[in-house]
Design a protein around this motif. Sequence first.
Motif, PDB file in Angstrom:
ATOM      1  N   SER A   1       0.586  -1.016  -0.160  1.00  0.00           N
ATOM      2  CA  SER A   1      -0.454   0.283  -0.070  1.00  0.00           C
ATOM      3  C   SER A   1       0.575   1.121   0.041  1.00  0.00           C
ATOM      4  O   SER A   1       0.240   2.085  -0.449  1.00  0.00           O
ATOM      5  N   THR A   2       1.709   1.161   0.407  1.00  0.00           N
ATOM      6  CA  THR A   2       2.931   2.703   0.336  1.00  0.00           C
ATOM      7  C   THR A   2       3.406   2.415  -0.593  1.00  0.00           C
ATOM      8  O   THR A   2       4.355   3.735  -0.301  1.00  0.00           O
ATOM      9  N   LEU A   3       3.616   1.444  -1.713  1.00  0.00           N
ATOM     10  CA  LEU A   3       3.922   2.383  -2.820  1.00  0.00           C
ATOM     11  C   LEU A   3       3.634   3.083  -4.378  1.00  0.00           C
ATOM     12  O   LEU A   3       2.526   3.342  -4.084  1.00  0.00           O
ATOM     13  N   SER A   4       4.536   3.738  -4.800  1.00  0.00           N
ATOM     14  CA  SER A   4       3.613   4.410  -6.066  1.00  0.00           C
ATOM     15  C   SER A   4       2.773   3.151  -7.219  1.00  0.00           C
ATOM     16  O   SER A   4       3.463   2.015  -6.966  1.00  0.00           O
ATOM     17  N   GLY A   5       2.220   3.797  -8.292  1.00  0.00           N
ATOM     18  CA  GLY A   5       1.281   3.526  -9.215  1.00  0.00           C
ATOM     19  C   GLY A   5       2.615   2.048 -10.067  1.00  0.00           C
ATOM     20  O   GLY A   5       2.775   1.440  -9.889  1.00  0.00           O
ATOM     21  N   GLY A   6       3.908   2.587 -10.566  1.00  0.00           N
ATOM     22  CA  GLY A   6       5.153   2.223 -10.824  1.00  0.00           C
ATOM     23  C   GLY A   6       5.250   1.079 -10.408  1.00  0.00           C
ATOM     24  O   GLY A   6       6.362   0.092 -10.604  1.00  0.00           O
ATOM     25  N   GLU A   7       5.634   1.189  -8.616  1.00  0.00           N
ATOM     26  CA  GLU A   7       6.552   0.194  -8.607  1.00  0.00           C
ATOM     27  C   GLU A   7       5.638  -0.810  -8.310  1.00  0.00           C
ATOM     28  O   GLU A   7       5.858  -2.072  -7.534  1.00  0.00           O
ATOM     29  N   LYS A   8       4.074  -1.068  -7.737  1.00  0.00           N
ATOM     30  CA  LYS A   8       2.806  -1.309  -7.499  1.00  0.00           C
ATOM     31  C   LYS A   8       2.804  -2.869  -8.633  1.00  0.00           C
ATOM     32  O   LYS A   8       2.884  -3.684  -8.660  1.00  0.00           O
TER      33      LYS A   8
ATOM     34  N   LEU B   1       2.519 -14.943 -20.734  1.00  0.00           N
ATOM     35  CA  LEU B   1       2.121 -14.301 -20.199  1.00  0.00           C
ATOM     36  C   LEU B   1       1.355 -12.620 -20.521  1.00  0.00           C
ATOM     37  O   LEU B   1       1.411 -12.841 -21.225  1.00  0.00           O
ATOM     38  N   ILE B   2       0.186 -13.537 -19.835  1.00  0.00           N
ATOM     39  CA  ILE B   2      -0.972 -12.712 -20.419  1.00  0.00           C
ATOM     40  C   ILE B   2      -1.657 -10.919 -19.230  1.00  0.00           C
ATOM     41  O   ILE B   2      -1.127 -11.285 -18.102  1.00  0.00           O
ATOM     42  N   LEU B   3      -1.743 -10.327 -20.385  1.00  0.00           N
ATOM     43  CA  LEU B   3      -1.263  -8.189 -18.880  1.00  0.00           C
ATOM     44  C   LEU B   3      -2.765  -7.640 -20.019  1.00  0.00           C
ATOM     45  O   LEU B   3      -2.936  -7.826 -21.384  1.00  0.00           O
ATOM     46  N   ASP B   4      -3.146  -7.274 -18.569  1.00  0.00           N
ATOM     47  CA  ASP B   4      -4.445  -6.590 -19.247  1.00  0.00           C
ATOM     48  C   ASP B   4      -4.735  -5.172 -18.269  1.00  0.00           C
ATOM     49  O   ASP B   4      -4.143  -4.729 -16.902  1.00  0.00           O
ATOM     50  N   GLU B   5      -4.287  -4.756 -20.012  1.00  0.00           N
ATOM     51  CA  GLU B   5      -3.798  -3.111 -19.447  1.00  0.00           C
ATOM     52  C   GLU B   5      -2.821  -3.372 -18.387  1.00  0.00           C
ATOM     53  O   GLU B   5      -2.854  -2.286 -16.931  1.00  0.00           O
ATOM     54  N   PRO B   6      -1.759  -3.121 -18.545  1.00  0.00           N
ATOM     55  CA  PRO B   6      -0.405  -3.279 -17.333  1.00  0.00           C
ATOM     56  C   PRO B   6      -0.295  -1.971 -17.044  1.00  0.00           C
ATOM     57  O   PRO B   6       0.505  -1.757 -15.787  1.00  0.00           O
ATOM     58  N   THR B   7      -0.333  -0.984 -18.432  1.00  0.00           N
ATOM     59  CA  THR B   7      -0.366   0.269 -17.715  1.00  0.00           C
ATOM     60  C   THR B   7      -1.104   1.031 -17.430  1.00  0.00           C
ATOM     61  O   THR B   7      -0.484   2.646 -17.264  1.00  0.00           O
ATOM     62  N   ASN B   8      -1.830   0.582 -17.279  1.00  0.00           N
ATOM     63  CA  ASN B   8      -3.739   1.786 -16.136  1.00  0.00           C
ATOM     64  C   ASN B   8      -2.471   2.874 -15.479  1.00  0.00           C
ATOM     65  O   ASN B   8      -2.672   2.081 -14.237  1.00  0.00           O
ATOM     66  N   HIS B   9      -3.375   3.614 -14.875  1.00  0.00           N
ATOM     67  CA  HIS B   9      -3.011   4.745 -14.468  1.00  0.00           C
ATOM     68  C   HIS B   9      -1.101   5.325 -13.888  1.00  0.00           C
ATOM     69  O   HIS B   9      -1.150   5.816 -13.164  1.00  0.00           O
TER      70      HIS B   9
ATOM     71  N   ASP C   1       2.248   6.712 -15.048  1.00  0.00           N
ATOM     72  CA  ASP C   1       2.815   8.051 -16.091  1.00  0.00           C
ATOM     73  C   ASP C   1       3.608   7.733 -17.423  1.00  0.00           C
ATOM     74  O   ASP C   1       3.364   6.474 -17.266  1.00  0.00           O
ATOM     75  N   VAL C   2       3.864   8.374 -17.966  1.00  0.00           N
ATOM     76  CA  VAL C   2       4.081   7.860 -19.560  1.00  0.00           C
ATOM     77  C   VAL C   2       5.611   7.379 -19.427  1.00  0.00           C
ATOM     78  O   VAL C   2       5.599   6.744 -19.676  1.00  0.00           O
ATOM     79  N   TYR C   3       6.394   7.944 -18.381  1.00  0.00           N
ATOM     80  CA  TYR C   3       7.487   7.122 -18.306  1.00  0.00           C
ATOM     81  C   TYR C   3       7.386   5.222 -17.687  1.00  0.00           C
ATOM     82  O   TYR C   3       8.079   5.007 -18.522  1.00  0.00           O
ATOM     83  N   GLN C   4       6.589   5.388 -16.910  1.00  0.00           N
ATOM     84  CA  GLN C   4       6.795   5.104 -16.569  1.00  0.00           C
ATOM     85  C   GLN C   4       5.788   3.422 -17.425  1.00  0.00           C
ATOM     86  O   GLN C   4       6.370   1.945 -16.571  1.00  0.00           O
ATOM     87  N   GLN C   5       4.912   4.053 -18.103  1.00  0.00           N
ATOM     88  CA  GLN C   5       4.412   3.135 -19.246  1.00  0.00           C
ATOM     89  C   GLN C   5       5.029   2.320 -19.835  1.00  0.00           C
ATOM     90  O   GLN C   5       5.241   0.895 -19.994  1.00  0.00           O
ATOM     91  N   LYS C   6       6.844   3.103 -19.839  1.00  0.00           N
ATOM     92  CA  LYS C   6       6.955   2.554 -21.447  1.00  0.00           C
ATOM     93  C   LYS C   6       8.085   2.430 -20.963  1.00  0.00           C
ATOM     94  O   LYS C   6       8.963   1.297 -21.162  1.00  0.00           O
TER      95      LYS C   6
ATOM     96  N   HIS D   1      -4.271   0.341 -24.064  1.00  0.00           N
ATOM     97  CA  HIS D   1      -5.814   1.288 -24.628  1.00  0.00           C
ATOM     98  C   HIS D   1      -5.055   2.426 -25.040  1.00  0.00           C
ATOM     99  O   HIS D   1      -5.365   3.204 -25.854  1.00  0.00           O
ATOM    100  N   ASP D   2      -3.541   2.647 -25.112  1.00  0.00           N
ATOM    101  CA  ASP D   2      -2.996   3.573 -25.611  1.00  0.00           C
ATOM    102  C   ASP D   2      -2.411   3.064 -27.102  1.00  0.00           C
ATOM    103  O   ASP D   2      -1.291   2.060 -26.478  1.00  0.00           O
ATOM    104  N   LEU D   3      -2.857   3.809 -28.018  1.00  0.00           N
ATOM    105  CA  LEU D   3      -3.033   3.636 -29.038  1.00  0.00           C
ATOM    106  C   LEU D   3      -1.139   3.148 -29.539  1.00  0.00           C
ATOM    107  O   LEU D   3      -0.673   2.441 -30.465  1.00  0.00           O
TER     108      LEU D   3
END
Length: 253
Positions: free
Chosen positions: A138-145, A161-169, A171-176, A194-196
């Motif tokens: 619960s103390t982690l950031s979104g990217g860490e989680k 490995l099946i991934l359901d919107e792994p970059t949800n929530h 930021d752009v840096y953490q997504q990439k 969801h990001d084209l």
Amino acid sequence: MILEAKNITFQTKDGRKIVDSINLDVANKKSVGIIGMNGCGKTTLLKCLANLYEEATGDIHFLEKNIKEYSKKELAQKMAMMHQVNYFPFDFTVREIVEMGRYPFNEGKLNQSSEDVQYIESVMNLLQLNDKKQALFSTLSGGEKQRVLLARALAQTPELLILDEPTNHLDVYQQKLLLRLIKDLNITTLSVLHDLNLAYEFCDEIYMLKSGTVKYHGKTSDVMTEDTIKEVFNIDVALVTSPESKKKHIVIL
């Protein structure tokens, strides 16, 4: 093929088809993406392919074996799914969550084998989580989680490995960052994104869904065009080549 699915259909109790007669293949070491508007059946399709919906119809072969012939434990030893939403009833530490990835292998034993410890340490090191071992989730950031959840999935040593919107929530840096980590693993992946632009950059093949059916499928650069995106998403876009990277980017007009 790692995964072969034919005529996959899922409908609600009132007869509404969420997924309608979908055929989908995933080849070894390929990164396959599924895109489409909200409500088109992407997540439902993933859950059907992971054998989470017994009421789904169609034929799914995973590693050349009918998926219905696997026990839950056997399937979890070969396939891992990183869900869009994760809820833990207690506030586990990072290491405790990663250890959950070894549950299908340890027969419920409390003590971990040397092999379990090796896999756990390996994925935590790979995803740079060693300094977070005792941190509460619960103390982690979104990217860490997201990295922790990916580590748990990788601890299962999956062949798919099946991934359901792994970059949800994220930021752009953490997504990439997250998608580059996954790409560099060189394992077979099936992802809903969801990001084209992320789908265009990181997926070898794309399935474009609309109203529960596959509208287009093929090599990403061939399938994701201005015309197909407009048809599937009801938006006008332009594919623009960056003068610096020479890569194409999708710009909404």
